[in-house]
Design a protein around this motif. Structure first.
Motif, PDB file in Angstrom:
ATOM      1  N   LEU A  13       0.830  -1.209   0.000  1.00 50.54           N
ATOM      2  CA  LEU A  13       0.000   0.000   0.000  1.00 50.54           C
ATOM      3  C   LEU A  13       0.866   1.261   0.000  1.00 50.54           C
ATOM      4  N   GLY A  14       1.984   1.202   0.736  1.00 45.81           N
ATOM      5  CA  GLY A  14       2.899   2.334   0.731  1.00 45.81           C
ATOM      6  C   GLY A  14       3.409   2.643  -0.665  1.00 45.81           C
ATOM      7  N   ILE A  15       3.716   1.586  -1.434  1.00 37.02           N
ATOM      8  CA  ILE A  15       4.177   1.767  -2.814  1.00 37.02           C
ATOM      9  C   ILE A  15       3.045   2.317  -3.668  1.00 37.02           C
ATOM     10  N   GLY A  16       1.835   1.763  -3.481  1.00 37.15           N
ATOM     11  CA  GLY A  16       0.684   2.202  -4.270  1.00 37.15           C
ATOM     12  C   GLY A  16       0.336   3.665  -4.041  1.00 37.15           C
ATOM     13  N   ILE A  17       0.563   4.134  -2.807  1.00 41.08           N
ATOM     14  CA  ILE A  17       0.321   5.545  -2.509  1.00 41.08           C
ATOM     15  C   ILE A  17       1.422   6.413  -3.106  1.00 41.08           C
ATOM     16  N   LEU A  18       2.668   5.903  -3.089  1.00 43.06           N
ATOM     17  CA  LEU A  18       3.824   6.703  -3.499  1.00 43.06           C
ATOM     18  C   LEU A  18       3.948   6.866  -5.010  1.00 43.06           C
ATOM     19  N   ILE A  19       3.692   5.804  -5.788  1.00 40.93           N
ATOM     20  CA  ILE A  19       4.019   5.814  -7.216  1.00 40.93           C
ATOM     21  C   ILE A  19       3.376   6.983  -7.977  1.00 40.93           C
ATOM     22  N   GLY A 139       0.053 -11.502  -5.715  1.00 42.14           N
ATOM     23  CA  GLY A 139      -0.284 -10.598  -6.815  1.00 42.14           C
ATOM     24  C   GLY A 139      -1.627  -9.915  -6.588  1.00 42.14           C
ATOM     25  N   ALA A 140      -2.576 -10.659  -6.007  1.00 43.64           N
ATOM     26  CA  ALA A 140      -3.877 -10.057  -5.701  1.00 43.64           C
ATOM     27  C   ALA A 140      -3.721  -8.961  -4.645  1.00 43.64           C
ATOM     28  N   ALA A 141      -2.823  -9.194  -3.678  1.00 39.95           N
ATOM     29  CA  ALA A 141      -2.546  -8.167  -2.667  1.00 39.95           C
ATOM     30  C   ALA A 141      -1.948  -6.928  -3.327  1.00 39.95           C
ATOM     31  N   PHE A 142      -1.046  -7.140  -4.298  1.00 37.51           N
ATOM     32  CA  PHE A 142      -0.506  -6.025  -5.072  1.00 37.51           C
ATOM     33  C   PHE A 142      -1.634  -5.258  -5.758  1.00 37.51           C
ATOM     34  N   GLY A 143      -2.526  -6.013  -6.403  1.00 38.95           N
ATOM     35  CA  GLY A 143      -3.633  -5.386  -7.125  1.00 38.95           C
ATOM     36  C   GLY A 143      -4.527  -4.579  -6.206  1.00 38.95           C
ATOM     37  N   PHE A 144      -4.851  -5.142  -5.035  1.00 40.36           N
ATOM     38  CA  PHE A 144      -5.725  -4.442  -4.093  1.00 40.36           C
ATOM     39  C   PHE A 144      -5.050  -3.169  -3.585  1.00 40.36           C
ATOM     40  N   ALA A 145      -3.723  -3.259  -3.337  1.00 39.12           N
ATOM     41  CA  ALA A 145      -2.988  -2.081  -2.871  1.00 39.12           C
ATOM     42  C   ALA A 145      -2.957  -0.992  -3.934  1.00 39.12           C
ATOM     43  N   PHE A 146      -2.823  -1.400  -5.215  1.00 41.98           N
ATOM     44  CA  PHE A 146      -2.790  -0.401  -6.279  1.00 41.98           C
ATOM     45  C   PHE A 146      -4.185   0.105  -6.633  1.00 41.98           C
ATOM     46  N   LEU A 147      -5.210  -0.597  -6.160  1.00 43.02           N
ATOM     47  CA  LEU A 147      -6.575  -0.088  -6.294  1.00 43.02           C
ATOM     48  C   LEU A 147      -6.876   0.947  -5.214  1.00 43.02           C
ATOM     49  N   VAL A 148      -6.463   0.636  -3.980  1.00 45.75           N
ATOM     50  CA  VAL A 148      -6.751   1.505  -2.842  1.00 45.75           C
ATOM     51  C   VAL A 148      -5.749   2.654  -2.750  1.00 45.75           C
ATOM     52  N   GLY A 149      -4.463   2.360  -3.051  1.00 48.67           N
ATOM     53  CA  GLY A 149      -3.402   3.352  -2.894  1.00 48.67           C
ATOM     54  C   GLY A 149      -3.658   4.668  -3.601  1.00 48.67           C
ATOM     55  N   PRO A 150      -3.979   4.645  -4.917  1.00 46.78           N
ATOM     56  CA  PRO A 150      -4.238   5.915  -5.602  1.00 46.78           C
ATOM     57  C   PRO A 150      -5.413   6.698  -5.021  1.00 46.78           C
ATOM     58  N   TRP A 154      -5.098  10.396  -3.660  1.00 50.52           N
ATOM     59  CA  TRP A 154      -5.929  11.481  -4.167  1.00 50.52           C
ATOM     60  C   TRP A 154      -6.451  12.349  -3.026  1.00 50.52           C
ATOM     61  N   VAL A 155      -6.844  11.697  -1.931  1.00 53.05           N
ATOM     62  CA  VAL A 155      -7.368  12.440  -0.770  1.00 53.05           C
ATOM     63  C   VAL A 155      -6.243  13.216  -0.081  1.00 53.05           C
ATOM     64  N   LEU A 156      -5.117  12.539   0.177  1.00 54.06           N
ATOM     65  CA  LEU A 156      -4.035  13.151   0.948  1.00 54.06           C
ATOM     66  C   LEU A 156      -3.300  14.234   0.175  1.00 54.06           C
ATOM     67  N   SER A 157      -3.249  14.092  -1.153  1.00 54.53           N
ATOM     68  CA  SER A 157      -2.494  15.053  -1.966  1.00 54.53           C
ATOM     69  C   SER A 157      -3.123  16.442  -1.938  1.00 54.53           C
ATOM     70  N   ASN A 238      -2.791  13.586 -16.383  1.00 52.26           N
ATOM     71  CA  ASN A 238      -2.364  14.235 -15.156  1.00 52.26           C
ATOM     72  C   ASN A 238      -2.254  13.185 -14.051  1.00 52.26           C
ATOM     73  N   ALA A 239      -1.870  13.622 -12.853  1.00 49.61           N
ATOM     74  CA  ALA A 239      -1.640  12.675 -11.760  1.00 49.61           C
ATOM     75  C   ALA A 239      -2.915  11.898 -11.406  1.00 49.61           C
ATOM     76  N   ASP A 240      -4.071  12.567 -11.455  1.00 49.63           N
ATOM     77  CA  ASP A 240      -5.334  11.880 -11.158  1.00 49.63           C
ATOM     78  C   ASP A 240      -5.587  10.751 -12.154  1.00 49.63           C
ATOM     79  N   GLN A 241      -5.389  11.036 -13.438  1.00 44.87           N
ATOM     80  CA  GLN A 241      -5.637  10.024 -14.472  1.00 44.87           C
ATOM     81  C   GLN A 241      -4.664   8.858 -14.359  1.00 44.87           C
ATOM     82  N   ILE A 242      -3.415   9.155 -14.001  1.00 43.64           N
ATOM     83  CA  ILE A 242      -2.444   8.074 -13.788  1.00 43.64           C
ATOM     84  C   ILE A 242      -2.902   7.194 -12.627  1.00 43.64           C
TER      85      ILE A 242
END
Length: 372
Positions: A13-19, A139-150, A154-157, A238-242
């Motif tokens: 999740l940390g990676i998903g938020i950071l990327i 891999g599913a955990a990766f997927g869930f983190a990259f679903l939730v992370g962005p 978006w909220v924190l940014s 833009n960052a949102d679309q990414i």
């Protein structure tokens, strides 16, 4: 299994938020955009050094304890990263702060070795029949983190980059508490920790598996390390679309690796799954390189989590299966091999990208074809 997946999710999740915000962090330091992949290469150097020198500790001190140590390194790396972005706390010299940022990525890379410890943990608690499916759950955990992370990003940014990194720190802190308080050492590994093992000899099959693991990681690193910049330069995202794009890929990874892959395993052997995955990688990466249509982009990138979501669990399951009681050692070797690929590609991608935007992806497609 649920507990180890929960710890994997929180680390990822940390990676998903950071990327999504990483290119903005690089711009924050007034340095070249080339440092986006370079910083990921520095992260991989940390992972490689841990895999090279410290993987033996898992056998002596246990999976849980080593997960605690790697997660602590990861947490320290994000705290230092937060400090580097909080100008005025430690320095107003932008060059010094950038050095602190690079040092933070290296320390987080040391913590990134949690991945192979988690894979060894899953191998300990899996049967021969469930190993591929359970490896796919990472891999599913990766997927869930990259679903939730962005979404979290978006909220924190809205408050600033520093708050995005604080979100990473909170996620990894929760993970460390979970590991220390709830996660147990696998019973199988407790028994094997006190057993003398004969020296492991690399078979020809194991060498081939390592070469495939290295090559597959190298081929897919272009997508992992540079796709965000590519979306920005070619499709003007833009960052949102990414972030939305990463979420879509994450959702597909959850569905495929969390549910569908067990049915794929029923029909195909692990070796056949690797062959099928490489076909997906060749086709999807080549189409990604030649496509300039935003409409066609999304069905193309939908193939990425299917390709790598088939390749990685099958490779890891075969390696763990052939390692038998030496799984901790072989997973350490495999992590070092993967880390070398992650080190090489980020430093190569910028040179190729400056020649032509699509060249890194053509090279990746060619590597996948050679592996196939």
């Amino acid at each position: 299994m649920l507990l180890i997946l929960a710890t994997a999710f929180l680390d990822i999740l940390g990676i998903g938020i950071l990327i999504p915000v990483l290119p903005d962090i690089i711009i924050h330091f007034w340095v070249s955009e080339a440092w986006t992949p370079y910083s990921q290469g520095i992260y991989s150097i940390g992972m490689f050094l841990w895999g090279l020198f410290f993987w033996r500790l898992s056998d002596k001190y246990g999976r849980k304890n080593l997960l605690s140590v790697t997660t602590t390194f990861n947490l320290i790396g994000y705290i230092i990263l937060w400090l580097s972005l909080s100008q005025g706390i430690i320095s107003t010299n932008i060059g010094f702060l950038f050095i602190i940022f690079l040092w933070a990525r290296f320390i987080s890379g040391l913590g990134g070795a949690w991945l192979w410890v988690a894979q060894a943990y899953i191998s300990d608690i899996s049967t021969r029949e469930t190993k591929t499916k359970n490896m796919g759950m990472i891999g599913a955990a990766f997927g869930f983190a990259f679903l939730v992370g962005p979404a979290i990003w978006w909220v924190l940014s809205k408050w600033g980059i520093e708050y995005v990194i604080l979100g990473c720190i909170v996620a990894i802190s929760i993970n460390l508490i979970l590991i220390l308080s709830i996660l147990k050492e696998p019973t199988k590994h407790i028994q094997e920790m006190h057993t003398e093992h004969a020296p492991f000899h690399f078979s020809r099959l194991m060498i081939v598996l390592f070469l495939l693991s290295f090559g597959g990681t190298l081929a897919f690193s272009a997508i992992q390390s540079w796709s965000s910049q590519y979306y920005k330069d070619v499709f003007h995202f833009n960052a949102d679309q990414i972030g939305y794009t990463l979420s879509m890929v994450g959702l597909i990874a959850i569905i495929y690796q969390g549910w569908l892959i067990k049915y794929v395993r029923k029909f195909f052997s692990e070796i056949r799954m690797i062959q099928i995955a490489l076909v997906f990688m060749v086709v999807s990466i080549f189409l990604f390189a030649i496509n300039r249509s935003t409409f066609l982009l999304f069905p193309i990138i939908a193939l990425f989590p299917i390709g790598m979501g088939t390749f990685q669990p099958a490779i890891n399951s075969l390696i763990a299966g052939k390692a038998d009681k030496e799984v901790w050692k072989i997973m350490g070797y495999n992590t070092s091999v993967i880390s070398i690929a992650w080190i090489i590609w980020p430093f190569l991608v910028w040179t190729l990208y400056e020649i032509n935007y699509s060249l890194p992806f053509y090279v990746s497609a060619m590597i996948s074809l050679l592996l196939l």
